[in-house]
Design an enzyme around this catalytic site. Structure first.
Site, PDB file in Angstrom:
ATOM      1  N   GLY A 180       0.837  -1.183   0.000  1.00  0.00           N
ATOM      2  CA  GLY A 180       0.000   0.000   0.000  1.00  0.00           C
ATOM      3  C   GLY A 180       0.879   1.243   0.000  1.00  0.00           C
ATOM      4  N   SER A 181       0.392   2.300   0.613  1.00  0.00           N
ATOM      5  CA  SER A 181       1.062   3.599   0.497  1.00  0.00           C
ATOM      6  C   SER A 181       2.389   3.704   1.235  1.00  0.00           C
ATOM      7  CB  SER A 181       0.119   4.710   0.979  1.00  0.00           C
ATOM      8  OG  SER A 181      -1.010   4.787   0.133  1.00  0.00           O
TER       9      SER A 181
END
Length: 549
Positions: free
Chosen positions: A230-231
């Site tokens: 993810g981020s």
């Protein structure tokens, strides 16, 4: 009871056979402060030379009266089918040993041996691992250092600090329970030496009951699990962008959803970003299209080169045999779609320890370290850190890390007085068929503290947490993983000799400050609307894929 005869292959000095089963005591395992984590204790085992026994069934019946747990049927079969040697029972109590000895049955003998014991039970169970019935390592440190532990009685000292380990463990388990998650993990590491101070996977198990533990509990989510970051991986996109020299803090990137064939890259529906965000804003607000555009401007070759340099394409090097290799597209498949998706943290799966190693490198001055469970002072031929970026780039990234907590998605990761920095990461889980699971996330936070003088990195992750009243139903990392990071930092920092500094707060914050919208230097044409080298390529690729589908 008569003394044990020798193994046929061995003889005493007089040439008379006598059974003296050689045994090498297994070395203890301790934490960095000498706290015992694993130790072998003396025990007695009962065995037989079946060909010396008279009336095997009667012998077993007599033993059953002393050893209630003895499986009569199995033992009789074992003795009748092994004429030379057969174990009957292990780990006899002193009382049982005396009672069996008093039976005076020819052909029964005692063996002094040992049994591995883990006095702290669940604490660091995934790190320590375990041994089989013959004291051979089968997992964890016990397996990785099996030869060393069996041949050298000197205690094996680990980098783990059980005080920190237990605090991290209890905090993580509370979070897993509070959010009804399937599991989780947490790691604390020295960003300069690579020493792992704590490594926890939940659910865990009592190391003394390894053979009775479910496979899910034995699964080490910190090093064996491969998860889309993810981020948290956007930090690497930022690092490679700044390192390339092609992209600068004052450049702007589109937040408009990207359509490429049947794929769409967009931000959350609750996000209401400007059409273009400055580089720091992309990271702080965690824009997916913005990060994808940055990656596109870097391109396939540079992206792959960076991931290889940072170790993301190899098994994370740590002294645990369970450490997994990452999952990523082949070079032939690493095209524009991969560049875009990897740019914002999808399309690649990494063990959490690998992500933490990468974040540590960005904050420690630009040196790629090797994670280790052995204290620096005890390592033989240690791997030296490798410089992957200049300190000036690392200094910029430290400010970006801090910005995510002061003004971005990681605000709930704040730990007053410790000035942490980091990045949230939320990724939809993938099911057994390779499809994304809606509303089922991996939520993570990777960070470092204190950012004005970085010393330790922390990674936390919850697997499929459920939002509740405390998060207003949200199940994203900013609401779930970020507060967990904060709790761990606040609890373990004093144990690590780091104390909150409020007196110099203004000076520290000014030193870490970065404008969200940096000024464009005079005479420089910044990337932005109508000027982005990647835009034209994206438009051409999108048109080609749309036509194809």
């Amino acid at each position: 009871m008569p003394e044990a005869p020798a193994d046929p292959a061995e003889e005493s000095a007089t040439g008379t056979p006598s059974l003296n089963i050689p045994h090498v005591q297994r070395a203890p395992i301790t934490d960095r402060n000498g706290q015992t984590l694993a130790v072998s204790l003396p025990v007695v085992s009962l065995y037989a030379h079946p060909d010396e026994l008279i009336e095997v069934r009667h012998v077993v019946e007599q033993l059953k009266e002393i050893l209630p747990a003895l499986d009569v049927k199995k033992t009789i079969y074992h003795l009748e089918h092994n004429k030379k040697f057969a174990y009957i029972a292990r780990n006899l109590t002193p009382r049982e040993e005396v009672q069996v000895n008093n039976l005076g049955i020819p052909g029964l003998y005692f063996e002094n041996s040992e049994k591995r014991h883990y006095p702290l039970g669940h604490v660091a169970a995934h790190v320590i691992g375990g041994v089989d019935i013959d004291e051979h390592g089968i997992s964890g440190i016990e397996k990785y250092f099996d030869d060393r532990l069996a041949s050298d009685r000197t205690p094996l000292n680990l980098s783990i600090d059980v005080r920190v380990q237990e605090v991290v463990r209890s905090t993580l388990i509370d979070a897993v329970s509070h959010f009804n998650a399937q599991g989780g993990c947490a790691i604390v590491m020295d960003i300069h030496t690579g020493e792992i101070i704590a490594l926890v996977s939940a659910p865990d198990f009592d190391a003394n009951q390894l053979n009775k533990t479910s496979m899910d509990a034995r699964f080490n989510r910190a090093v064996t699990g491969d998860y889309e970051p993810g981020s948290t991986l956007k930090l690497q996109t930022a690092a490679m962008a700044l390192q390339s020299g092609k992209i600068h803090l004052w450049d702007r990137f589109s937040t408009t959803p990207i359509h490429i064939g049947r794929f769409k890259i967009s931000d959350l529906s609750t996000d209401h970003f400007s059409p273009y965000l400055y580089f720091p804003e992309v990271l702080a607000y965690s824009s997916n299209p913005g990060a994808a555009h940055i990656a596109l401007d870097i391109g396939e070759a540079k992206q792959q080169e960076w991931f290889k340099k940072l170790g993301f394409l190899d098994r994370v090097p740590v002294e645990l045999p369970e450490a997994a290799r990452p999952i990523y597209p082949s070079q032939a498949q690493w095209k524009i779609t991969t560049v875009l998706t990897v740019g914002f943290g999808h399309g690649i799966a990494e063990p959490p320890l690998s992500i933490l190693r990468g974040v540590s490198t960005l904050a420690n001055g630009g040196l790629l370290i090797t994670p280790t469970l052995i204290p620096a002072k005890n390592r033989i031929n240690p791997v030296q850190p490798i410089r992957v970026m200049p300190k000036t780039t690392s200094d910029q990234l430290r400010k970006i890390l801090r910005l995510d907590i002061t003004r971005g998605t990681g605000r709930k990761a704040e730990a007053p007085g410790y000035y942490p920095g980091g990045k949230t990461g939320t990724a939809e889980k993938i099911d057994e068929h390779g499809r994304y699971m809606k509303h089922t996330n991996i939520t993570a936070f990777a960070g470092v503290f204190p950012m004005n003088d970085p010393k330790y990195s922390v990674y936390v992750m919850l697997d499929a947490p459920k939002g509740n009243a405390s998060t207003y139903g949200f199940q994203t990392a900013g609401w779930i993983a970020a507060p967990l990071f904060s709790k761990i930092v606040l609890r373990v920092a004093p144990m690590l000799g780091i104390y909150p500094n409020f007196a110099d707060s203004k000076q520290i914050e000014e030193g870490l400050a970065m404008p969200m919208q940096p000024a464009i230097p005079a005479g420089v044409r910044a990337l932005g609307p109508d000027y982005d080298p990647g835009e034209m390529r994206l438009e051409m690729e999108s048109a080609k894929k749309s036509h194809h589908f």
